[in-house]
Design a protein around this motif. Structure first.
Motif, PDB file in Angstrom:
ATOM      1  N   MET A 270      -4.800  35.051  10.321  1.00  0.00           N
ATOM      2  CA  MET A 270      -3.734  35.117  11.319  1.00  0.00           C
ATOM      3  C   MET A 270      -3.172  33.738  11.652  1.00  0.00           C
ATOM      4  N   GLY A 271      -3.628  32.720  10.937  1.00  0.00           N
ATOM      5  CA  GLY A 271      -3.038  31.397  11.080  1.00  0.00           C
ATOM      6  C   GLY A 271      -3.823  30.397  11.899  1.00  0.00           C
ATOM      7  N   ALA A 272      -4.984  30.793  12.422  1.00  0.00           N
ATOM      8  CA  ALA A 272      -5.771  29.868  13.240  1.00  0.00           C
ATOM      9  C   ALA A 272      -6.549  28.893  12.356  1.00  0.00           C
ATOM     10  N   GLU A 273      -6.834  27.730  12.906  1.00  0.00           N
ATOM     11  CA  GLU A 273      -7.697  26.745  12.255  1.00  0.00           C
ATOM     12  C   GLU A 273      -9.037  26.737  12.982  1.00  0.00           C
ATOM     13  N   ILE A 274     -10.120  26.696  12.222  1.00  0.00           N
ATOM     14  CA  ILE A 274     -11.457  26.644  12.811  1.00  0.00           C
ATOM     15  C   ILE A 274     -12.048  25.272  12.518  1.00  0.00           C
ATOM     16  N   ILE A 275     -12.359  24.546  13.583  1.00  0.00           N
ATOM     17  CA  ILE A 275     -12.864  23.178  13.471  1.00  0.00           C
ATOM     18  C   ILE A 275     -14.329  23.177  13.908  1.00  0.00           C
ATOM     19  N   PRO A 276     -15.280  23.106  12.967  1.00  0.00           N
ATOM     20  CA  PRO A 276     -16.693  23.149  13.358  1.00  0.00           C
ATOM     21  C   PRO A 276     -17.163  21.830  13.959  1.00  0.00           C
ATOM     22  N   PHE A 277     -18.103  21.940  14.881  1.00  0.00           N
ATOM     23  CA  PHE A 277     -18.784  20.761  15.411  1.00  0.00           C
ATOM     24  C   PHE A 277     -20.225  21.152  15.710  1.00  0.00           C
ATOM     25  N   SER A 278     -21.106  20.164  15.805  1.00  0.00           N
ATOM     26  CA  SER A 278     -22.533  20.436  15.966  1.00  0.00           C
ATOM     27  C   SER A 278     -23.067  19.863  17.276  1.00  0.00           C
TER      28      SER A 278
END
Length: 437
Positions: A270-278
């Motif tokens: 759907m166009g979202a960006e997922i930015i992982p962090f720890s």
């Protein structure tokens, strides 16, 4: 290319479905077959094993939480460029909850909806010819669910294999192989089920051992032939969870692991960006994201490290001053004031919500849940419904003073009262969202 598909079912949990499934996934892959796995129900651990076996993302299909159109959409999406789909049943094949037809959560719902045959895994330990009576019951219990063949698992000897196999064959059910009892093939477990694939030492070597056992013991050609074309009308994403923002800061490490693969996939589609962090690496949510999402996982096993992650604690507090933060289950625990671990040690958490939780005071909470949102938030607008489930042992030992996140009912509609908390842009609960109602 139209993929072929097969459901791998059993009479109960603990029959060896997961070991058989991931062994078969790897065995077929070694043959050059483009194979992918699917897990029925809300189990968020086993798709990780499917991914470890195939190096391709796993998927959950849950007939209670997901509308039929969404099931079809996700299933066909998973089948793109695949030759074979192995669908592993949760629990027993027919185990679900009462309610609307084909929306019980049982794997048998998918057999009916998709017209797929079932490969029955029978743990024959402690019995011989009686296994045929069990198989016969499966063959005739529901005429709409076709049992195509049987795997006998955990046979104790060649004689045991012969006695059980001849009895099952005599009732007209093909036996496509027998896996002899071997404790080295067992996967380790802990309080929420199997230890996750990412944490299993020498996971790849273990899957290769399972694949070797399946190659030696089972007729892979017969299993492939038993599968049927995965051919169905196109579905839709109308009931899929909408992205809660354009750029989503997603906590992702050993403490935060339980976000369903289909949710990430559809958010991206759907166009979202997922930015992982720890958080365990003391990373803060990136400031240029629109929302911070703390999924479930095992914060109770890492509470001390989380409490000492000062950059994470400061960063998420600053983020929450102007932007939404949402926590599911373990993420909700971290949003509270304190978390008591299994040893009775209390650790300070983010304090973005006012509740306190304890893993020392354990009580299992498990089941389907339907929530009605109280106020607009990351899962939707005020009054909207979302389906999902809860599975946790931690308890809320202090409810705090926050407004409720939602009202909640179990899978058959029994009112369970208020759920979770909401304070400004911060929200959370023990509820794992799967799809819109």
């Amino acid at each position: 290319m139209t993929a072929r598909a097969l459901i791998i079912g059993a009479p109960r949990s603990g029959s060896g479905k997961t070991s058989v499934t991931i062994g078969l996934l790897r065995a077929f892959q070694k043959r050059g077959v483009k194979v992918r796995g699917i897990k029925t129900g809300p189990d968020y651990i086993d798709p990780g094993f499917h991914e470890a076996a195939t190096k391709l993302p796993g998927l959950n299909l849950d007939s209670w939480a997901m509308a039929p159109d969404l099931l079809r959409h996700l299933a066909l999406e998973q089948a793109e460029d695949a030759e074979l789909i192995l669908i592993e049943s949760a629990m027993g094949l027919f185990d679900g909850i009462p309610g609307e037809k084909n929306r019980s959560g049982a794997a048998s719902d998918l057999a009916r909806l998709f017209g797929l045959p079932v490969l029955l895994v029978l743990d024959v330990s402690g019995q011989s010819q009686t296994a045929a009576a069990v198989a016969c019951g499966f063959m005739h219990y529901d005429p709409a669910v076709k049992i195509a063949a049987c795997i006998m698992n955990r046979a104790g000897s060649e004689r045991h294999k012969k006695l059980s196999g001849e009895a099952i064959t005599a009732i007209g059910l093909p036996v496509v192989g027998t896996v002899l009892r071997d404790p080295t093939l067992t996967l380790p477990e802990r309080h929420l089920g199997l230890v996750q694939a990412s944490e299993h030492p020498e996971m790849d070597a273990h899957i290769d051992r399972l694949a070797g056992a399946m190659e030696r013991s089972l007729d892979l050609d017969a299993i492939f032939a038993a599968a049927r074309p995965f051919d169905m009308p196109a579905g839709s994403t109308e009931k899929a969870l909408l992205p809660p923002g354009q750029r989503i800061a997603l906590a992702e490490d050993a403490a935060f692991t339980f976000l369903y693969p289909h949710i990430k996939r559809e958010w991206r589609a759907m166009g979202a960006e997922i930015i992982p962090f720890s958080p365990l690496a003391d990373e803060a949510p990136p400031a240029d994201c629109d929302i911070c999402w703390l999924p479930g996982g095992y914060p109770e096993l890492h509470a001390g490290r989380l409490a000492s992650a000062k950059n994470f604690m400061t960063g998420i507090a600053q983020f929450a001053e102007t932007k939404p933060v949402h926590g599911e289950c373990g993420g909700y625990m971290v949003l509270g004031e304190t978390l008591e671990d299994a040893d009775g040690v209390t650790h300070a958490m983010t304090g973005l919500l006012s509740h306190a939780t304890s893993f020392a005071k354990r009580k299992m909470n498990l089941g389907y849940r339907r929530v009605t949102l109280v106020g607009d938030g990351p899962l939707g607008a005020d009054g909207e419904g979302v389906r999902g489930h809860e599975f946790h042992y931690a308890s809320v030992v202090s409810k705090g003073t926050d407004a409720p996140f939602a009202t909640i009912a179990d899978g058959v509609g029994n009112d369970l009262g208020a759920s979770g908390g909401r304070r400004g842009p911060v929200s959370g609960s023990f509820f794992h969202a799967i799809a819109r109602n």
